[in-house]
Design a protein around this motif. Sequence first.
Motif, PDB file in Angstrom:
ATOM      1  N   ALA A 158       0.845  -1.197   0.000  1.00 34.30           N
ATOM      2  CA  ALA A 158       0.000   0.000   0.000  1.00 34.30           C
ATOM      3  C   ALA A 158       0.878   1.243   0.000  1.00 34.30           C
ATOM      4  O   ALA A 158       1.867   1.305   0.744  1.00 34.30           O
ATOM      5  N   PHE A 159       0.523   2.223  -0.835  1.00 37.53           N
ATOM      6  CA  PHE A 159       1.201   3.512  -0.847  1.00 37.53           C
ATOM      7  C   PHE A 159       0.532   4.451   0.155  1.00 37.53           C
ATOM      8  O   PHE A 159      -0.700   4.423   0.323  1.00 37.53           O
ATOM      9  N   SER A 160       1.336   5.284   0.798  1.00 34.20           N
ATOM     10  CA  SER A 160       0.780   6.341   1.642  1.00 34.20           C
ATOM     11  C   SER A 160       0.080   7.365   0.754  1.00 34.20           C
ATOM     12  O   SER A 160       0.361   7.452  -0.446  1.00 34.20           O
ATOM     13  N   PRO A 161      -0.853   8.157   1.300  1.00 34.31           N
ATOM     14  CA  PRO A 161      -1.581   9.132   0.476  1.00 34.31           C
ATOM     15  C   PRO A 161      -0.685  10.123  -0.266  1.00 34.31           C
ATOM     16  O   PRO A 161      -1.041  10.571  -1.363  1.00 34.31           O
ATOM     17  N   ASN A 162       0.470  10.474   0.296  1.00 34.72           N
ATOM     18  CA  ASN A 162       1.374  11.410  -0.403  1.00 34.72           C
ATOM     19  C   ASN A 162       2.358  10.687  -1.323  1.00 34.72           C
ATOM     20  O   ASN A 162       3.164  11.330  -2.001  1.00 34.72           O
ATOM     21  N   GLY A 163       2.315   9.372  -1.345  1.00 32.68           N
ATOM     22  CA  GLY A 163       3.156   8.608  -2.252  1.00 32.68           C
ATOM     23  C   GLY A 163       4.604   8.495  -1.843  1.00 32.68           C
ATOM     24  O   GLY A 163       5.411   7.899  -2.576  1.00 32.68           O
ATOM     25  N   GLN A 164       4.961   9.003  -0.656  1.00 32.85           N
ATOM     26  CA  GLN A 164       6.358   9.001  -0.238  1.00 32.85           C
ATOM     27  C   GLN A 164       6.776   7.706   0.451  1.00 32.85           C
ATOM     28  O   GLN A 164       7.966   7.448   0.628  1.00 32.85           O
ATOM     29  N   THR A 165       5.794   6.896   0.837  1.00 30.29           N
ATOM     30  CA  THR A 165       6.094   5.666   1.560  1.00 30.29           C
ATOM     31  C   THR A 165       5.307   4.507   0.949  1.00 30.29           C
ATOM     32  O   THR A 165       4.137   4.657   0.590  1.00 30.29           O
ATOM     33  N   LEU A 166       5.972   3.378   0.831  1.00 26.45           N
ATOM     34  CA  LEU A 166       5.311   2.141   0.419  1.00 26.45           C
ATOM     35  C   LEU A 166       5.394   1.162   1.580  1.00 26.45           C
ATOM     36  O   LEU A 166       6.486   0.895   2.089  1.00 26.45           O
ATOM     37  N   ALA A 167       4.245   0.661   1.997  1.00 28.21           N
ATOM     38  CA  ALA A 167       4.207  -0.333   3.068  1.00 28.21           C
ATOM     39  C   ALA A 167       3.986  -1.713   2.460  1.00 28.21           C
ATOM     40  O   ALA A 167       3.181  -1.878   1.538  1.00 28.21           O
ATOM     41  N   SER A 168       4.690  -2.706   2.977  1.00 33.00           N
ATOM     42  CA  SER A 168       4.512  -4.087   2.528  1.00 33.00           C
ATOM     43  C   SER A 168       4.381  -4.989   3.737  1.00 33.00           C
ATOM     44  O   SER A 168       5.119  -4.851   4.715  1.00 33.00           O
ATOM     45  N   SER A 169       3.420  -5.896   3.688  1.00 35.03           N
ATOM     46  CA  SER A 169       3.268  -6.881   4.751  1.00 35.03           C
ATOM     47  C   SER A 169       3.647  -8.245   4.206  1.00 35.03           C
ATOM     48  O   SER A 169       3.579  -8.492   3.001  1.00 35.03           O
ATOM     49  N   SER A 170       4.005  -9.138   5.115  1.00 35.13           N
ATOM     50  CA  SER A 170       4.509 -10.437   4.676  1.00 35.13           C
ATOM     51  C   SER A 170       4.123 -11.518   5.671  1.00 35.13           C
ATOM     52  O   SER A 170       3.815 -11.242   6.841  1.00 35.13           O
ATOM     53  N   TRP A 171       4.177 -12.744   5.178  1.00 31.62           N
ATOM     54  CA  TRP A 171       3.953 -13.887   6.059  1.00 31.62           C
ATOM     55  C   TRP A 171       5.157 -14.135   6.963  1.00 31.62           C
ATOM     56  O   TRP A 171       5.129 -15.048   7.797  1.00 31.62           O
ATOM     57  N   ASP A 172       6.207 -13.301   6.827  1.00 32.16           N
ATOM     58  CA  ASP A 172       7.360 -13.427   7.729  1.00 32.16           C
ATOM     59  C   ASP A 172       7.153 -12.669   9.042  1.00 32.16           C
ATOM     60  O   ASP A 172       8.085 -12.476   9.803  1.00 32.16           O
ATOM     61  N   SER A 186      -1.452 -10.315   7.110  1.00 36.19           N
ATOM     62  CA  SER A 186      -2.241 -10.565   5.908  1.00 36.19           C
ATOM     63  C   SER A 186      -2.618  -9.309   5.134  1.00 36.19           C
ATOM     64  O   SER A 186      -2.814  -9.365   3.918  1.00 36.19           O
ATOM     65  N   ASP A 187      -2.728  -8.136   5.815  1.00 34.48           N
ATOM     66  CA  ASP A 187      -3.194  -6.933   5.116  1.00 34.48           C
ATOM     67  C   ASP A 187      -2.715  -5.695   5.849  1.00 34.48           C
ATOM     68  O   ASP A 187      -2.551  -5.700   7.077  1.00 34.48           O
ATOM     69  N   VAL A 188      -2.495  -4.617   5.075  1.00 38.82           N
ATOM     70  CA  VAL A 188      -2.156  -3.312   5.647  1.00 38.82           C
ATOM     71  C   VAL A 188      -2.951  -2.229   4.936  1.00 38.82           C
ATOM     72  O   VAL A 188      -3.314  -2.380   3.765  1.00 38.82           O
ATOM     73  N   ALA A 189      -3.221  -1.124   5.654  1.00 36.98           N
ATOM     74  CA  ALA A 189      -3.929   0.007   5.063  1.00 36.98           C
ATOM     75  C   ALA A 189      -3.505   1.285   5.765  1.00 36.98           C
ATOM     76  O   ALA A 189      -3.383   1.314   7.000  1.00 36.98           O
ATOM     77  N   PHE A 190      -3.256   2.346   4.973  1.00 35.23           N
ATOM     78  CA  PHE A 190      -2.926   3.662   5.529  1.00 35.23           C
ATOM     79  C   PHE A 190      -4.207   4.405   5.898  1.00 35.23           C
ATOM     80  O   PHE A 190      -5.248   4.250   5.235  1.00 35.23           O
ATOM     81  N   SER A 191      -4.100   5.247   6.944  1.00 36.15           N
ATOM     82  CA  SER A 191      -5.187   6.175   7.245  1.00 36.15           C
ATOM     83  C   SER A 191      -5.219   7.257   6.173  1.00 36.15           C
ATOM     84  O   SER A 191      -4.259   7.427   5.406  1.00 36.15           O
ATOM     85  N   SER A 192      -6.322   8.007   6.101  1.00 30.58           N
ATOM     86  CA  SER A 192      -6.480   9.013   5.045  1.00 30.58           C
ATOM     87  C   SER A 192      -5.434  10.119   5.131  1.00 30.58           C
ATOM     88  O   SER A 192      -5.060  10.712   4.116  1.00 30.58           O
ATOM     89  N   ASN A 193      -4.913  10.411   6.332  1.00 27.73           N
ATOM     90  CA  ASN A 193      -3.867  11.437   6.465  1.00 27.73           C
ATOM     91  C   ASN A 193      -2.464  10.860   6.378  1.00 27.73           C
ATOM     92  O   ASN A 193      -1.476  11.601   6.421  1.00 27.73           O
ATOM     93  N   GLY A 194      -2.367   9.540   6.271  1.00 24.11           N
ATOM     94  CA  GLY A 194      -1.067   8.902   6.099  1.00 24.11           C
ATOM     95  C   GLY A 194      -0.226   8.818   7.344  1.00 24.11           C
ATOM     96  O   GLY A 194       0.910   8.328   7.288  1.00 24.11           O
ATOM     97  N   GLN A 195      -0.750   9.245   8.494  1.00 28.93           N
ATOM     98  CA  GLN A 195       0.057   9.260   9.707  1.00 28.93           C
ATOM     99  C   GLN A 195       0.095   7.915  10.420  1.00 28.93           C
ATOM    100  O   GLN A 195       1.033   7.619  11.157  1.00 28.93           O
TER     101      GLN A 195
END
Length: 671
Positions: free
Chosen positions: A478-492, A517-526
């Motif tokens: 998932a990308f943060s709303p400003n596009g500066q951060t990419l979050a990745s989750s894993s089975w590790d 299993s899943d990640v999601a950013f808040s609307s403000n990206g914080q």
Amino acid sequence: MGNVNLFTCLILFIVLSPFLCRSELCSRPVSSAQNYLKNYLPEGAYARFGKGYIFDFAYSPDGTRLAVASTIGVWLYDTETCEELHLLTGHTDYVRTVVFSPDGKTLVSENPDGLSVIKLWDVATGELKATLSGHTERVHSMVFSPNGKTLATVGDDGNIRLWDVATGESKATFSEQTNRVLILAFSPDGSKIAGAGNDEVIRFWDAVTGELQLTFAAHANSIDSLIYSPDGKRIATHGGDNNVCLWDANTGEFLHILKSDSPSNVSSIDFLKDSKTLAITSSDGTVRLWNADTTEKIRTFTWDKPLDFALCSPMGRTYACADNEGTVLRFDANTGELSHTLEMPSGEYGRVWALRYSPDGRTLAASSGYGIYFYDVDTGAPQKTITGYSDVIGNVIYGPNEETLTTSDWSVVRIWDIATHKLLKTLFVENSAAMAYSPDGTTFACGAGDNTILLWHVSTWERKGLLEGHTQRTSSVAFSPNGQTLASSSWDKTIRLWNPQTGELLNTLKGHTSGVSDVAFSSNGQTLVSGGTDSTIRVWNVATGELLKTITTETEVINSVAYSPDGQTLAISHDMDDNAIHFWNVATGELLKTITTETEVINSVAYSPEDDVLATGGWEKINFWNATTGELLKTLNGHVGVVGALTYSSDGKTLASGSRDSTVILWDLTE
């Protein structure tokens, strides 16, 4: 005179235009089916992408039609033009098997859902002739009598049933010593039915009266294959003892045992047209030809991969095998020499699941589940293809400016033009369920099966970067709303935060005690929320990586996490045993409410961006709920199987859904 010529040319063009276009029909956009096949688009949908996944296919006896068993029904094609003629729907699960009657007028299809539903179809019109009701458990074998008037079926309920093909009515039921039978075969003259299966016995019944005529022991443990020779004089069997035996088809007398000098398992047997030669393939990559009269081994061919399918051509000139990596081998039946190796298209993962000769023996067709590929038997040259099929849809997202739709299945990412329904781009990425676009639409991120994350420039689709660090497969990105951060989750058990421009690892978030299993950013990206298989929802500070809150739930696995538009509430779907949606207050961790369905397991959730509506995907249906009151607002039906991916358009007017049926549907929500 000029006007007469113009008029004549116009008439000729109208008359001939269907024939002039035929050469292009095999390569047209796969979703063109929705323009004229009434069963392709469900009510409430305005577009569909994909045709399902292929489980089986069959030529009609005259070679003019091809039936394809898929996850969404049975497709009927014109074999000359590859034009879709009908989509036969009505099964409640994927269609596993299709068989044409000997006269080509009737098609039988079967799906393994519950009672194994069997349907008879009129090939010319595509109309349903009958649904055969009687078996109470799964059906294992369906065979037509040589004259095509009778269909024989056998199931786990311990019954062999005979059906009148013209009416669909039951003609007879055999129950004497049938409870272990899995395989049926009519004798070439249609007088007897041979059966075998989960014991060592071969049985013969009178095909009219159902009288058990003959029983004899054949193999130790079980019998896996049973075929008649073309002249009807012999039966060849392969059993759990890994032996191939020959029997007199009239008396049951044992004739020969063909002992292999290889310890590997026999994978397939078939008689050549001469009724004297038996082709046997093995999992060690060998093909052996045996003389059924003398039991002499005629020839042995060795391949470097396991082989399936010993399939002999109708004319008896060739036979074919396929390995487990997508190569078809064609042999000369007279000499046993390898004539051609036919390679499946690049990017096709896995083995050949189905292999068929055309009735005239001139064409060999192969399928890996993603398409059907036709080859000239004499030259080995590719002829045409039927494409548009895919595997189970793992994810679906809108592309930049919402002009495209991106889908992922087990090994392929596809980018579709929403307006034209055309497939624009294909990326081969194994285990590619996790994917996301940057908010500015310039970068596409996708998790791969080798634990890496691939980045592409969307404008050129050139590779931009490779993110390495996870030690197990990526489950979501998932990308943060400003596009500066990419979050990745894993089975590790970890979540990693990346700079998508430089590829720098910014932080690793640890705390989950099992896979995430899943990640999601808040609307403000914080903040970032994560759900895992450790029964917890965790809220993280993106800037510092600090774990702000841990919410412990009562179910083991969290499948899907969605923020409400105002960022104050989380909607969560849990594991396959939980038919409910749970709403949590992000700030306090309080469980606000639970919406429980009576029977529907929830596999995916998505908030509408415009109002307080939550969409949920379950088995074959999509439900829309008032997220405040819990009221069920609307239900959409159209998929076959689990709906595992949901995505709203930014204006909330359309919803894209991806399913186990290997298709994506765009739903119109304005009505």
